[in-house]
Scaffold this motif. Structure first.
Motif, PDB file in Angstrom:
ATOM      1  N   ARG A 129      35.121  49.691  37.287  1.00 28.72           N
ATOM      2  CA  ARG A 129      35.788  48.344  37.505  1.00 28.72           C
ATOM      3  C   ARG A 129      36.590  48.527  38.658  1.00 28.72           C
ATOM      4  N   LYS A 132      36.605  50.630  41.134  1.00 31.43           N
ATOM      5  CA  LYS A 132      35.654  50.596  42.474  1.00 31.43           C
ATOM      6  C   LYS A 132      35.049  49.491  42.850  1.00 31.43           C
ATOM      7  N   GLU A 133      34.666  48.558  41.773  1.00 32.02           N
ATOM      8  CA  GLU A 133      34.187  47.503  42.158  1.00 32.02           C
ATOM      9  C   GLU A 133      35.201  46.380  42.827  1.00 32.02           C
ATOM     10  N   LEU A 139      34.154  45.690  46.780  1.00 36.50           N
ATOM     11  CA  LEU A 139      33.764  44.334  47.059  1.00 36.50           C
ATOM     12  C   LEU A 139      34.751  43.552  47.727  1.00 36.50           C
TER      13      LEU A 139
END
Length: 255
Positions: free
Chosen positions: A157, A159-160, A164
């Protein structure tokens, strides 16, 4: 308390309220605002009358990160100074002897979200949006946001969020365990006040010990070291007048 230009800071019934006050710029943080926040936090954490701190924003935002116009004009020396002061700001919240509540009333992005992450509790309005959008500027969070997230949610999460650079709803942040409570927009202040009232009633020395025990640098120590510190802390508390009185009261009440 002291009067400021970019924030307000008040104290009432043991609760210090620090409010970002650049609503026309979504409370974007420039160097003056950062200096004023640090000054206010130093005053709050050094004042024995303060039992709980609340941090919030004015207008439509909690804080929409750094003031990009000023940020873009910084020299390398100014940039490094800004980043160092940011780390000082987050540490003042995280290492405070009192609990801090982030009352996220709107956008909490970039450095604003990092401030919320440094608090002990996040209470968010249902319409609030949170995230770390630095990647859209070719940057990464520089105030410890990624590291604090790693202590709170899983690597995938984190990294997300960073790769993004999206904004997330209060409901999603609650689902991930980052937000303590989501309140309808008009009920945010009452929800925060209710939590602050509960925290005010908790014994101050125990609160201080818990915060010190769970501060990020403390939980990075070896397991046996953490056990030793915990044991020493509870022994000191047991011998304190505050705990002795509470134990006597509890025993008398339950005879």
């Amino acid at each position: 308390m002291t009067s400021y230009e970019t924030i307000t800071c008040t104290l009432e019934a043991g609760v210090a309220r620090l409010q970002f006050n650049r609503p026309g710029l979504l409370n974007a943080m420039n160097r003056q605002m950062m200096d004023e926040i640090i000054h206010a936090l130093e005053a709050i954490t050094g004042d024995e009358r303060v039992l709980v701190g609340v941090i919030t924003g004015s207008g439509r935002a909690f804080m929409a990160g750094a003031d990009i116009k000023e940020y873009s004009r910084q020299t390398p020396e100014e940039f490094n100074s800004f980043q160092a002061k940011g780390r000082r700001l987050y540490a003042l919240i995280e290492q405070a002897p009192i609990p801090f509540i982030a009352a996220v009333n709107g956008f909490a992005l970039g450095g604003g979200f990092e401030i919320a992450l440094a608090c002990d509790f996040i209470v968010a309005a249902a319409s609030a949006k949170m995230g770390l959008p630095e990647i859209h500027l070719g940057l990464i969070p520089g105030g410890g946001g990624a590291q604090r997230l790693l202590l709170k949610i899983g690597l995938g999460r984190v990294k997300e969020m960073l790769l993004l650079g999206q904004s997330y709803s209060a409901a999603r942040m609650e689902e991930w365990g980052l937000v303590y409570a989501v309140a309808e927009d008009q009920a945010l202040e009452d929800t925060v006040a209710g939590l602050a009232e509960k925290l005010k009633r908790r014994p101050g020395q125990a609160v201080k010990a818990i915060k010190a025990m769970l501060e990020p640098s403390a939980i990075e120590a070896a397991f046996e070291t953490r056990l030793d510190r915990e044991g020493a802390a509870v022994a000191a508390l047991y011998q304190s007048p505050e705990a002795a009185q509470l134990i006597r009261e509890f025993t008398a009440k339950n005879k």
